[in-house]
Enzyme design. Structure first.
Site, short mmCIF file in Angstrom:
data_model
loop_
_atom_site.label_atom_id
_atom_site.label_comp_id
_atom_site.label_asym_id
_atom_site.label_seq_id
_atom_site.Cartn_x
_atom_site.Cartn_y
_atom_site.Cartn_z
N CYS A 158 0.83 -1.21 0.00
CA CYS A 158 0.00 0.00 0.00
C CYS A 158 0.87 1.26 0.00
O CYS A 158 1.50 1.57 -0.99
CB CYS A 158 -0.97 -0.05 1.18
SG CYS A 158 -2.31 1.13 1.04
N HIS A 168 -3.42 -5.77 1.10
CA HIS A 168 -2.67 -5.97 2.34
C HIS A 168 -2.55 -7.44 2.74
O HIS A 168 -3.38 -7.93 3.52
CB HIS A 168 -3.37 -5.22 3.48
CG HIS A 168 -3.22 -3.74 3.39
ND1 HIS A 168 -2.26 -3.04 4.07
CD2 HIS A 168 -3.92 -2.83 2.69
CE1 HIS A 168 -2.36 -1.75 3.80
NE2 HIS A 168 -3.37 -1.59 2.96
N GLU A 194 -0.62 -8.67 4.90
CA GLU A 194 -0.38 -8.77 6.36
C GLU A 194 -1.68 -8.68 7.15
O GLU A 194 -1.69 -8.97 8.35
CB GLU A 194 0.63 -7.70 6.81
CG GLU A 194 0.07 -6.32 7.14
CD GLU A 194 -0.39 -5.52 5.93
OE1 GLU A 194 -0.36 -6.05 4.81
OE2 GLU A 194 -0.79 -4.36 6.12
#
Lengths: 81, 223
Positions: free
Chosen positions: B85, B194, B196
């Site tokens: 991002c 994302h 994560e």
């Protein structure tokens, strides 16, 4: 004291959704003159005295490295009194 | 295996990235933007967020932080870097990756679970996926529209450097529905979604993002 102005615009081929949003808001307020709108940025940099050629060259460099992203934007440097 | 995560002023997902590394079996190492010490990490993650308030352009000011000088130098010599991002935006501003991320086509901040396909499994960050595998990971950004010139786009496609591509409707006007790319060598990868935030089903839409982190650990071991 003089002001060095750097104007940064998105390249014509890069989509400008902010400009488009402004363009579509204008007629809602009764302004019907705009065919299209592009939105950019303006930096006003003050320097002591008349800007020298060396200073302007440095501003050009700063505009290229930091103030604009050459991948998507173009810029012009000019002096205002 | 030590993997660093850089905290910039305004980073949001640094802790999530550290946690993902730990869950994948690595040693997470917090790194700081004002420091040029990479603390002997073997790879680095640039996390999501709004570094420097997104002032000027997303990532434009972070790119000149002391830690980025060390990272840029190392990346040019093959050091693995993953930008997520805002991290992807920083990598583009650093010219480690081509193109730029601009305002989403509809001007909205988009926050949703997104299906993407993994189109390049040769990078050290994606080797655990299978080619064309569809995964669900969140996107959350206002400036995620990937833009580049025609020549760059053709080059990215021809060289197989599109790492992730949006499946279904194009959420933000990205060219060719690109959600992530790599540099020529493959060590530098930038993705808008994302991974994560998708490391376990308790907190994310899936656990399919975790493979980014197990991939890099495996790549480091087999080196």
């Amino acid at each position: 004291m003089a002001t060095i102005v750097v104007e940064v615009m998105l390249k014509p081929e890069i989509l400008d959704p902010q400009g488009q949003a402004v363009a579509s808001a204008l007629p809602r307020l009764g302004f019907t003159f705009a065919q299209s709108v592009r939105q950019g940025k303006r930096f006003e940099i003050t320097v002591a005295g008349e800007p020298t050629a060396a200073q302007l060259a440095e501003v050009e460099k700063a505009a290229e490295t930091l103030l604009s992203n050459p991948v998507i934007e173009t810029f012009v440097v000019k002096v205002e009194k | 295996m030590r993997i660093g995560v850089v905290t910039f002023p305004g980073s949001l997902d640094d802790r999530s990235a550290l946690r993902a590394i730990e869950l994948a079996g690595g040693i997470p190492v917090p790194l700081f933007h004002g420091d040029n010490d990479l603390k002997e990490v073997q790879a680095v993650v640039l996390p999501g967020g709004f570094s420097y308030g997104d002032y000027l352009r997303c990532g434009a000011i972070s790119r000149f932080s002391p830690i980025m000088e060390s990272i840029i130098l190392a990346a040019e010599h093959g050091f693995p870097v993953l930008g997520i991002c805002n991290g992807f935006q920083i990598l583009c501003e650093s010219h480690l990756l081509p193109g730029a991320l601009t305002r989403n086509a509809d001007l909205h901040f988009i926050c949703k679970d997104q299906t993407v396909s993994v189109e390049n499994t040769k990078t050290p960050w994606t080797s655990e996926y299978s080619q064309g595998q569809e995964i669900v990971i969140p996107i959350k950004n206002g400036e995620g529209s990937f833009q580049c010139g025609d020549e760059t786009l053709a080059e990215l496609e021809a060289e197989g450097r599109v790492v992730l591509r949006y499946v279904g409707e194009n959420p933000n006007g990205s060219r060719n529905k690109i959600a992530g790319i790599s540099n020529k060598r493959g060590n530098v990868v930038g993705v808008m979604p994302h991974p994560e935030q998708s490391i376990e089903t308790l907190t994310g839409p899936s656990d399919e993002g975790l493979l980014f982190f197990t991939s890099i650990l495996k790549a480091m071991v087999s080196k």
